[in-house]
Design a protein around this motif. Structure first.
Motif, short mmCIF file in Angstrom:
data_model
loop_
_atom_site.label_atom_id
_atom_site.label_comp_id
_atom_site.label_asym_id
_atom_site.label_seq_id
_atom_site.Cartn_x
_atom_site.Cartn_y
_atom_site.Cartn_z
N LEU A 248 1.14 -0.89 -0.75
CA LEU A 248 0.11 -0.32 0.05
C LEU A 248 1.22 1.37 0.43
O LEU A 248 0.48 2.28 -0.28
CB LEU A 248 -0.60 -0.25 1.14
CG LEU A 248 -1.57 -0.73 1.58
CD1 LEU A 248 -3.11 -1.37 2.71
CD2 LEU A 248 -3.45 -0.75 0.40
N ALA A 249 1.97 1.02 0.74
CA ALA A 249 3.02 2.45 0.77
C ALA A 249 3.51 2.84 -0.38
O ALA A 249 3.53 3.44 -0.75
CB ALA A 249 3.82 2.12 1.79
N ARG A 250 3.65 1.42 -1.46
CA ARG A 250 4.57 1.99 -2.59
C ARG A 250 3.11 1.87 -3.77
O ARG A 250 4.00 3.08 -4.57
CB ARG A 250 5.19 0.64 -2.77
CG ARG A 250 6.11 0.50 -4.45
CD ARG A 250 6.36 -0.83 -4.76
NE ARG A 250 5.09 -2.22 -4.75
CZ ARG A 250 5.94 -2.89 -3.80
NH1 ARG A 250 5.81 -2.98 -3.09
NH2 ARG A 250 4.42 -3.95 -4.39
N ILE A 251 2.43 2.34 -3.24
CA ILE A 251 1.21 2.64 -4.37
C ILE A 251 1.23 3.82 -3.99
O ILE A 251 1.21 4.88 -4.91
CB ILE A 251 -0.50 1.81 -3.89
CG1 ILE A 251 0.05 0.13 -4.05
CG2 ILE A 251 -1.86 2.73 -4.80
CD1 ILE A 251 -0.86 -0.74 -4.24
N SER A 252 0.63 4.38 -2.55
CA SER A 252 0.89 5.59 -2.33
C SER A 252 1.88 5.81 -3.37
O SER A 252 1.91 7.98 -3.01
CB SER A 252 0.84 5.93 -1.25
OG SER A 252 -0.86 5.54 -0.50
N TYR A 253 3.28 6.27 -2.68
CA TYR A 253 4.06 6.76 -3.35
C TYR A 253 4.05 6.87 -4.65
O TYR A 253 4.45 7.53 -5.34
CB TYR A 253 6.14 6.23 -3.06
CG TYR A 253 6.87 6.27 -3.22
CD1 TYR A 253 7.74 7.53 -2.29
CD2 TYR A 253 7.27 6.43 -4.68
CE1 TYR A 253 8.45 8.67 -2.95
CE2 TYR A 253 8.79 6.99 -5.16
CZ TYR A 253 9.03 8.06 -4.50
OH TYR A 253 10.06 8.38 -4.57
N GLU A 254 3.87 5.74 -6.10
CA GLU A 254 3.68 5.97 -6.74
C GLU A 254 2.33 7.06 -7.07
O GLU A 254 2.74 7.40 -8.46
CB GLU A 254 2.93 4.54 -7.47
CG GLU A 254 4.38 3.43 -8.04
CD GLU A 254 4.50 1.92 -7.88
OE1 GLU A 254 2.84 2.16 -8.44
OE2 GLU A 254 5.43 1.36 -7.98
N GLU A 255 2.00 6.91 -6.31
CA GLU A 255 0.55 8.27 -6.93
C GLU A 255 0.66 9.61 -7.00
O GLU A 255 1.27 10.19 -7.38
CB GLU A 255 -1.14 8.21 -5.71
CG GLU A 255 -1.76 9.39 -6.17
CD GLU A 255 -2.97 8.56 -4.83
OE1 GLU A 255 -3.79 9.32 -5.38
OE2 GLU A 255 -3.32 7.67 -4.84
N GLY A 256 1.43 9.34 -5.53
CA GLY A 256 1.88 11.42 -5.50
C GLY A 256 3.16 11.18 -6.19
O GLY A 256 3.46 12.98 -6.46
N GLU A 257 4.42 10.36 -6.40
CA GLU A 257 5.01 10.83 -7.50
C GLU A 257 4.71 10.74 -9.11
O GLU A 257 4.60 11.50 -9.51
CB GLU A 257 6.07 9.80 -7.40
CG GLU A 257 7.04 9.71 -8.70
CD GLU A 257 8.52 9.05 -9.47
OE1 GLU A 257 9.27 8.77 -9.00
OE2 GLU A 257 7.98 7.77 -8.54
N GLU A 258 3.53 10.48 -9.08
CA GLU A 258 2.55 10.72 -10.69
C GLU A 258 2.22 12.08 -10.33
O GLU A 258 1.50 12.83 -11.22
CB GLU A 258 1.80 9.76 -11.30
CG GLU A 258 0.97 10.00 -12.17
CD GLU A 258 0.13 9.07 -12.22
OE1 GLU A 258 -0.85 8.87 -13.60
OE2 GLU A 258 -0.04 7.99 -11.75
N ALA A 259 1.47 12.73 -9.10
CA ALA A 259 0.79 14.17 -8.68
C ALA A 259 1.65 15.28 -9.10
O ALA A 259 1.25 16.10 -9.53
CB ALA A 259 0.52 13.84 -7.68
N LEU A 260 3.11 14.47 -8.73
CA LEU A 260 3.97 15.54 -8.74
C LEU A 260 4.33 16.06 -9.88
O LEU A 260 4.03 17.17 -10.45
CB LEU A 260 5.20 15.07 -7.51
CG LEU A 260 5.20 15.32 -6.03
CD1 LEU A 260 6.40 14.65 -5.47
CD2 LEU A 260 5.16 17.46 -5.76
#
Length: 726
Positions: A584-596
């Motif tokens: 879940l943390a990896r998914i959240s990180y990927e989402e945050g990176e894409e948002a950035l």
């Protein structure tokens, strides 16, 4: 109400002039600028029971000849504002040299009171000065002082009142004999000046004739505007100059200086100075035998610099951890109180993480500043200038360029703004501009925070050595860029280097604390104002626009799918939970990176990436470099915000250094490419504005685009070569 007087306080650099001025004026001192120029004008007020005086602190100057802006300003205040009295502070430990300026004041005719400062140092050296005898021979009051303790200030002002009341505004120039070669010419020129009333409303005729012989640029320029007599006076100067060159192999100004010193020596030899032990060797001289030794001196200098970094990183790590923990606690507390949303993101990621990242380095900056202030007050920095003179001249710069370099961050912790302003002391315009353009390469206090962060992330075991190498590299790059300038746009010969070596003085704890606090407070204020505003702006650029709804939904679907699958896992519950949290943390990180990357800042980074990819910059560094043009501290706050916005689990959040170190985009060539580019690429906005004020906008723009091109070229070479070799 008693009488009012106008008093100018003057003296050569390092004589204690400003210290005495501050002792006299206290809290009434105020700083402004002389109209149309950048030299500071400091004024204040002194009052006793029966009189008051308005004081102006003149710029420190060795003479009244227009070699520098400071000398012109000091002389113009005397000539145009006509103070009732000039207090001329003297370094009593170097009396012969200090009296040179006093003699020039006497030649111009202004009433003078001499302040014999540093008398405690004189007594320590076993020297005795008969101030009464000196007063009798010079014909002016001489007051013994210790400026840093305020000793003698009341006696000085009483002498000022006595002289002002006695002279009543009348000036009495003292005419010194300059020998059989120059005296007849001076008399002829004086007569011509009197006959034609040539600038006699402003200058004493005899003094004006002497200034022409000195080829004083300011006086001659004014003379050419005042009438044709200037041509005749200049012709006489050329004629006598040819004669002096043929007969004495020198020039009139040197002869004038020799006779002034002869006049001074004739006074001092009449029992003014005596020693308890004529063979006694000065303590500063003994120390200098070691500290300025041809081989030992540079080794000690480098060891001192290395030691400063060692102390900073090792001693500062403890309080730095306290500050970081405090901001981490604040971030977690606010995150637990506020509901999810933009306000929480702005306060936690934009304000606390952005400003907190900069503030976390305050203990290290404080330690670095305190050591630098100690060395400055001790008198060691002047010795550093002396030792590097030959090196600077080989790169086409002046030995005095060392001071702007040091103030700009030659020993990390400086600032390029005062460093650029310090270049006013350089007499050669080309050397001055070359120094102005290269001084911002130094590792200023703002860059220091960025380097401490990056070095701590990538080289935690060798932080001292790497930081030491970066400082040496900044010097080398500045000198090389200076050499390029002096070979191309600023061609010309280097001018001679002359600088006094002040005696060593153990700094007072109070003095070091005050000077250190002033610098640290400026850093804290900047973090609380400029950095705060830019951090919020960068947060907004990295937050908006949001990801499209379909992409958010896709990530939510991934989470739901993983949670459904976790129910079928066969491992123990604790292992299943740990595995689930990791995914879940990896998914959240990927989402945050894409948002950035979809944000305005991410798009800007993507737009410039075809260029920056050649230098290997990670996209977060692209954004940080853009923000750091405003202020270099923003590099740290922007990096913190960029990595914070991708972290959705504050309870298990890594520190900024750990996040950067874990990012695989930071290869060794990338690290050093960023190191070099950050060092060189563009001065901050305030520095650019000061460069424009000190030179013009042409050179200010060159400082932006010239250094940008130089830094980018180096970064590309480092990254491409490093990658190929790796």
């Amino acid at each position: 109400m008693g009488k009012e007087y106008f008093v100018a306080v003057s003296g050569q650099p390092n004589c204690g002039k400003s210290t005495m001025f501050n002792a006299l004026t206290g809290s009434t001192a105020r700083v402004g600028n002389y109209p149309g120029i950048t030299v500071d004008r400091t004024e204040g007020r002194y009052c006793s029971t029966d009189f008051c005086a308005n004081l102006v602190d003149l710029p420190g100057t060795y003479s009244l000849t227009s070699y520098s802006m400071e000398e012109v300003v000091a002389r113009d205040v005397i000539v145009d504002e006509k103070p009732d009295v000039v207090i001329n502070m003297l370094d009593a430990t170097s009396l012969e040299r200090s009296l040179y300026l006093a003699v020039q004041f006497m030649e111009i005719g202004v009433p003078v009171v001499l302040g014999l400062n540093m008398m405690d140092e004189v007594r320590k050296k076993g020297i005795r000065i008969d101030s009464a005898k000196l007063s009798e021979l010079m014909g002016v009051p001489v007051i013994e002082c210790i400026a840093r303790r305020g000793v003698g200030k009341a006696e000085l002002m009483e002498a000022v009142k006595e002289v002002a009341d006695r002279t009543k505004g009348k000036w009495s120039p003292v005419n010194i004999s300059y020998g059989h070669d120059l005296d007849p010419v001076i008399e002829e020129m004086t007569a011509l000046i009197n006959e034609n009333n040539f600038m006699t409303d402003r200058y004493d005729p005899h003094w004006l004739a002497v200034k022409y012989l000195e080829e004083d640029e300011s006086v001659i320029r004014n003379g050419r505007k005042s009438g044709p007599l200037s041509e005749e006076l200049e012709a006489r100067v050329r004629k006598v100059s040819e004669h002096i060159q043929k007969t004495l192999n020198t020039y009139p100004e040197a002869v004038l200086a020799d006779y002034r010193y002869g006049f001074i020596n004739s006074i001092l030899k009449q029992g003014v100075i005596s020693r308890e032990d004529d063979l006694r060797f000065d303590f500063s001289d003994k120390v200098d035998l070691v500290l300025t030794h041809k081989f030992l001196g540079p080794l000690i200098m480098l060891s001192t610099m290395y030691g400063m970094f060692y102390v900073t990183f090792n001693l500062g790590a403890i309080p730095q951890g306290w500050v970081e923990s405090g901001f981490e606690w604040l971030s977690n507390t606010i995150a637990s109180i506020l509901p999810d949303g933009l306000l929480k993101s702005m306060i936690v990621s934009g304000v606390i993480d952005g400003v907190g990242a900069v503030m976390g380095f305050t203990p290290l900056i404080l330690i670095m500043f305190s050591m630098l202030v100690f060395l400055e007050d001790l008198g060691y920095m002047a010795r550093v200038s002396y030792m590097v003179d030959r090196v600077f001249r080989s790169f086409g710069l002046h030995g005095m360029s060392i001071m702007p370099f040091i103030m700009s961050g030659g020993l990390p912790g400086g600032c390029a703004v005062p460093g650029v302003m310090t270049c006013r002391t350089l007499r050669s315009p080309k050397e001055r501009i070359a120094t102005i353009l290269t001084a911002p390469f130094m590792i200023c206090g703002a860059k220091t925070t960025a380097y401490i962060m990056l070095v701590g992330a990538f080289y935690p075991e060798n932080a001292t050595t790497v930081m030491f190498c970066l400082v040496l590299l900044s010097w080398l790059l500045a000198l090389c860029f200076g050499r390029l300038l002096r070979w191309t746009a600023l061609r010309g010969e280097s001018t001679p280097f002359v600088m006094e070596l002040p005696p060593y003085r153990i700094p007072t704890l109070h003095g070091v604390a005050i000077h250190t606090w002033d610098r640290v407070w400026e850093y804290v204020k900047k973090a609380g104002t400029v950095i705060l505003a830019i951090s919020i702006l960068m947060w907004a650029l990295m937050t908006f626009p949001h990801l499209p709804e379909e992409r958010v939904a896709a990530y939510e679907a991934q989470r739901t799918q993983v949670m459904e699958q976790s129910r079928t896992w066969a491992a123990a519950p604790e292992a299943n939970e740990a595995r689930l949290n990791e995914i879940l943390a990896r998914i959240s990180y990927e989402e945050g990176e894409e948002a950035l990357k979809q944000s305005y800042a991410g798009r800007l980074s993507e737009a410039i990436s075809p260029v920056t990819d050649l230098a290997g910059f990670p996209w977060q560094a692209n954004i940080a470099f853009i923000g750091a043009f405003a202020a270099k501290e923003v590099f740290v706050s922007t990096m913190s915000t960029a990595y914070s916005l991708g972290d959705e689990d504050p309870e298990n959040a890594l520190s900024l250094k750990e996040k950067i170190a874990a990012d695989k985009a930071w290869t060794t060539p990338t690290i050093w490419s960023v190191f070099i580019f950050l060092m060189v690429y563009v001065p901050c906005m305030v520095t650019v504005a000061v460069i424009a004020r000190e030179t013009n906008w042409k050179w200010a723009l060159f400082s932006v685009f010239g250094s940008l091109g130089f830094g980018y070229s180096l970064a590309v070479i480092i990254y491409q070569v490093g990658t190929a070799l790796g």
